[in-house]
Design a protein around this motif. Sequence first.
Motif, PDB file in Angstrom:
ATOM      1  N   LEU A  93       2.945  13.892   2.099  1.00 48.13           N
ATOM      2  CA  LEU A  93       2.459  12.513   2.018  1.00 48.13           C
ATOM      3  C   LEU A  93       3.046  11.726   3.181  1.00 48.13           C
ATOM      4  O   LEU A  93       4.240  11.802   3.456  1.00 48.13           O
ATOM      5  CB  LEU A  93       2.878  11.869   0.688  1.00 48.13           C
ATOM      6  CG  LEU A  93       2.512  10.389   0.514  1.00 48.13           C
ATOM      7  CD1 LEU A  93       0.998  10.228   0.415  1.00 48.13           C
ATOM      8  CD2 LEU A  93       3.193   9.804  -0.716  1.00 48.13           C
ATOM      9  N   ALA A  94       2.205  10.967   3.857  1.00 49.46           N
ATOM     10  CA  ALA A  94       2.638  10.081   4.941  1.00 49.46           C
ATOM     11  C   ALA A  94       2.472   8.644   4.459  1.00 49.46           C
ATOM     12  O   ALA A  94       1.421   8.039   4.641  1.00 49.46           O
ATOM     13  CB  ALA A  94       1.818  10.333   6.201  1.00 49.46           C
ATOM     14  N   PRO A  95       3.488   8.065   3.845  1.00 49.26           N
ATOM     15  CA  PRO A  95       3.323   6.769   3.187  1.00 49.26           C
ATOM     16  C   PRO A  95       3.163   5.579   4.121  1.00 49.26           C
ATOM     17  O   PRO A  95       2.758   4.504   3.685  1.00 49.26           O
ATOM     18  CB  PRO A  95       4.608   6.636   2.349  1.00 49.26           C
ATOM     19  CG  PRO A  95       5.603   7.495   3.038  1.00 49.26           C
ATOM     20  CD  PRO A  95       4.827   8.646   3.607  1.00 49.26           C
ATOM     21  N   ILE A  96       3.472   5.724   5.422  1.00 49.30           N
ATOM     22  CA  ILE A  96       3.280   4.595   6.341  1.00 49.30           C
ATOM     23  C   ILE A  96       2.175   4.898   7.347  1.00 49.30           C
ATOM     24  O   ILE A  96       2.129   4.307   8.428  1.00 49.30           O
ATOM     25  CB  ILE A  96       4.581   4.217   7.066  1.00 49.30           C
ATOM     26  CG1 ILE A  96       5.009   5.295   8.070  1.00 49.30           C
ATOM     27  CG2 ILE A  96       5.698   3.922   6.071  1.00 49.30           C
ATOM     28  CD1 ILE A  96       6.075   4.825   9.057  1.00 49.30           C
ATOM     29  N   VAL A  97       1.271   5.792   6.991  1.00 41.96           N
ATOM     30  CA  VAL A  97       0.226   6.212   7.918  1.00 41.96           C
ATOM     31  C   VAL A  97      -0.609   5.029   8.403  1.00 41.96           C
ATOM     32  O   VAL A  97      -1.139   5.028   9.516  1.00 41.96           O
ATOM     33  CB  VAL A  97      -0.673   7.293   7.266  1.00 41.96           C
ATOM     34  CG1 VAL A  97      -1.520   6.707   6.154  1.00 41.96           C
ATOM     35  CG2 VAL A  97      -1.531   8.005   8.290  1.00 41.96           C
ATOM     36  N   HIS A  98      -0.718   3.976   7.588  1.00 47.32           N
ATOM     37  CA  HIS A  98      -1.566   2.826   7.898  1.00 47.32           C
ATOM     38  C   HIS A  98      -0.808   1.714   8.611  1.00 47.32           C
ATOM     39  O   HIS A  98      -1.403   0.710   8.999  1.00 47.32           O
ATOM     40  CB  HIS A  98      -2.142   2.262   6.597  1.00 47.32           C
ATOM     41  CG  HIS A  98      -1.091   1.938   5.586  1.00 47.32           C
ATOM     42  ND1 HIS A  98      -0.407   2.914   4.899  1.00 47.32           N
ATOM     43  CD2 HIS A  98      -0.567   0.762   5.168  1.00 47.32           C
ATOM     44  CE1 HIS A  98       0.482   2.348   4.090  1.00 47.32           C
ATOM     45  NE2 HIS A  98       0.412   1.044   4.233  1.00 47.32           N
ATOM     46  N   TRP A  99       0.505   1.857   8.800  1.00 48.66           N
ATOM     47  CA  TRP A  99       1.292   0.808   9.443  1.00 48.66           C
ATOM     48  C   TRP A  99       0.962   0.705  10.929  1.00 48.66           C
ATOM     49  O   TRP A  99       0.795   1.708  11.623  1.00 48.66           O
ATOM     50  CB  TRP A  99       2.782   1.107   9.316  1.00 48.66           C
ATOM     51  CG  TRP A  99       3.376   0.868   7.964  1.00 48.66           C
ATOM     52  CD1 TRP A  99       2.745   0.956   6.760  1.00 48.66           C
ATOM     53  CD2 TRP A  99       4.740   0.517   7.685  1.00 48.66           C
ATOM     54  NE1 TRP A  99       3.628   0.689   5.746  1.00 48.66           N
ATOM     55  CE2 TRP A  99       4.866   0.409   6.279  1.00 48.66           C
ATOM     56  CE3 TRP A  99       5.860   0.284   8.475  1.00 48.66           C
ATOM     57  CZ2 TRP A  99       6.064   0.085   5.665  1.00 48.66           C
ATOM     58  CZ3 TRP A  99       7.061  -0.038   7.863  1.00 48.66           C
ATOM     59  CH2 TRP A  99       7.158  -0.143   6.475  1.00 48.66           C
ATOM     60  N   ARG A 100       0.884  -0.514  11.434  1.00 49.37           N
ATOM     61  CA  ARG A 100       0.791  -0.736  12.870  1.00 49.37           C
ATOM     62  C   ARG A 100       2.194  -0.672  13.459  1.00 49.37           C
ATOM     63  O   ARG A 100       3.195  -0.794  12.743  1.00 49.37           O
ATOM     64  CB  ARG A 100       0.150  -2.090  13.191  1.00 49.37           C
ATOM     65  CG  ARG A 100      -1.279  -2.219  12.692  1.00 49.37           C
ATOM     66  CD  ARG A 100      -2.003  -3.359  13.410  1.00 49.37           C
ATOM     67  NE  ARG A 100      -1.206  -4.582  13.464  1.00 49.37           N
ATOM     68  CZ  ARG A 100      -1.184  -5.500  12.512  1.00 49.37           C
ATOM     69  NH1 ARG A 100      -1.901  -5.324  11.399  1.00 49.37           N
ATOM     70  NH2 ARG A 100      -0.447  -6.592  12.631  1.00 49.37           N
ATOM     71  N   LEU A 103       0.829  -1.208   0.000  1.00 49.98           N
ATOM     72  CA  LEU A 103       0.000   0.000   0.000  1.00 49.98           C
ATOM     73  C   LEU A 103       0.864   1.259   0.000  1.00 49.98           C
ATOM     74  O   LEU A 103       0.521   2.260  -0.632  1.00 49.98           O
ATOM     75  CB  LEU A 103      -0.935  -0.007   1.218  1.00 49.98           C
ATOM     76  CG  LEU A 103      -2.030  -1.081   1.215  1.00 49.98           C
ATOM     77  CD1 LEU A 103      -2.765  -1.092   2.551  1.00 49.98           C
ATOM     78  CD2 LEU A 103      -3.016  -0.847   0.074  1.00 49.98           C
ATOM     79  N   SER A 104       1.994   1.212   0.708  1.00 50.03           N
ATOM     80  CA  SER A 104       2.917   2.347   0.706  1.00 50.03           C
ATOM     81  C   SER A 104       3.475   2.577  -0.694  1.00 50.03           C
ATOM     82  O   SER A 104       3.592   3.728  -1.149  1.00 50.03           O
ATOM     83  CB  SER A 104       4.068   2.104   1.688  1.00 50.03           C
ATOM     84  OG  SER A 104       3.598   1.999   3.018  1.00 50.03           O
ATOM     85  N   ILE A 105       3.801   1.501  -1.371  1.00 46.74           N
ATOM     86  CA  ILE A 105       4.314   1.609  -2.741  1.00 46.74           C
ATOM     87  C   ILE A 105       3.280   2.255  -3.651  1.00 46.74           C
ATOM     88  O   ILE A 105       3.605   3.133  -4.462  1.00 46.74           O
ATOM     89  CB  ILE A 105       4.720   0.219  -3.273  1.00 46.74           C
ATOM     90  CG1 ILE A 105       5.942  -0.304  -2.515  1.00 46.74           C
ATOM     91  CG2 ILE A 105       5.010   0.266  -4.772  1.00 46.74           C
ATOM     92  CD1 ILE A 105       6.304  -1.739  -2.850  1.00 46.74           C
ATOM     93  N   GLU A 106       2.032   1.833  -3.507  1.00 48.62           N
ATOM     94  CA  GLU A 106       0.971   2.395  -4.346  1.00 48.62           C
ATOM     95  C   GLU A 106       0.854   3.899  -4.149  1.00 48.62           C
ATOM     96  O   GLU A 106       0.715   4.660  -5.115  1.00 48.62           O
ATOM     97  CB  GLU A 106      -0.362   1.714  -4.020  1.00 48.62           C
ATOM     98  CG  GLU A 106      -0.456   0.261  -4.489  1.00 48.62           C
ATOM     99  CD  GLU A 106      -1.772  -0.374  -4.109  1.00 48.62           C
ATOM    100  OE1 GLU A 106      -2.657   0.357  -3.581  1.00 48.62           O
ATOM    101  OE2 GLU A 106      -1.940  -1.591  -4.328  1.00 48.62           O
TER     102      GLU A 106
END
Length: 398
Positions: A199-206, A20-23
């Motif tokens: 852009l926060a590319p790891i916003v969804h990471w736990r 998802l981060s790559i996308e």
Amino acid sequence: MRTLSLFDEERLSLPKAIELSIESLQHYGSFYKHWAIAFSGGKDSSATVTLVANLIETGQIPKPESLTVLFADTRQELPPLHSAAMGILEELRNRGFDTRVVLPELDYRYFVYMLGRGVPPPSNTFRWCTPKLKVMSMERELEKLREERGEKFLMLTGVRIGESAARDQRIAISCTKDGGECGQGWFQQSSSNAIADTLAPIVHWRVCHVWDWLLQADLELGFPTYEIAKVYGQDVSDGEEPLNARTGCIGCPLVQKDAALDRVVAQSEWAYLAPLQKLRPLYWEVKKPQYRHRKHGELNKDGQLAAKQGRLGPLTLEARRWMLEQVLEIQEEVNRAAIARNYPIISLINDEELARIEELIAAKVYPEKWDGTEPTGDVMLPEIFPDGSVQHLLFNSY
């Protein structure tokens, strides 16, 4: 294998989180020639900068014309975190990435601002540390970068859901504005004249994804990120539930317990840093009235009696000199132990900062609207009421 019900949710794995981060980086990154990464040395920004560097190197995302990593050096980071950050920057430079260390202006550095100008230690009601040490210097460097690039660039941050409730609320509001989904990276677009979009590319990471990636980045990619996990007290190889701990500055006066520093000095290789635990009690001590001036009989701009009579203000010159001696002694105590053990020394106050502090004290510099003639906070004074009447003391103490 247990069958998922309608009320179950598939748990996001690290490979899926990276996908998802790559996308998000492929999509939003394609609109910008130039990227920058805000790097603080903490776990999330370290995960972000090493992830982006690896994705570029492996061709999983397109390489921008330029990528600049900006490290905000407050000079107040925990020594092991600062050392790890310097190691990451060195590794990035070796791989051909542009890195810059951003320092506050001399007069706004932590101890210069406090001991040179007399501003009391930060508190939750007067939190001057973040804007002075980090925000102002980063804004100045970003403006410089914008001028160099000649156009708006993409700023990547390590912001992540779950770090704080207030931050999560800001993310939720922002996502409803641009129609994006947090799983695809939190994107904030600004005007064409702005310095950058974000852009926060790891916003969804736990948090477990962060720890797993930091271990992988160290063992497989050559970045010195394992030390970061140790600072946070997280052994990412022990199989325990990952910690979502946060760190702050050395001896942060804004917290009741400096858990981060306590975790550090509990580990044998960093036990010599234990004298740093004296800083926070020192900050609390000098906030007391006897070390500070206070206003009495102050008039506002309309010539009327100011509402907040008796408010405490800056540190006295004597308090600053005494505190400077204490900080230098703590620094010396740590460094004596470091030299004896062949460990890295620390620099709370370097020679340039010390000279400036002594210069400002000698010049009797005070914050705006204070001149040092004000009484100290422990002196009993008559009470002045809004109408100008005075309640005199029954007994004079001066």
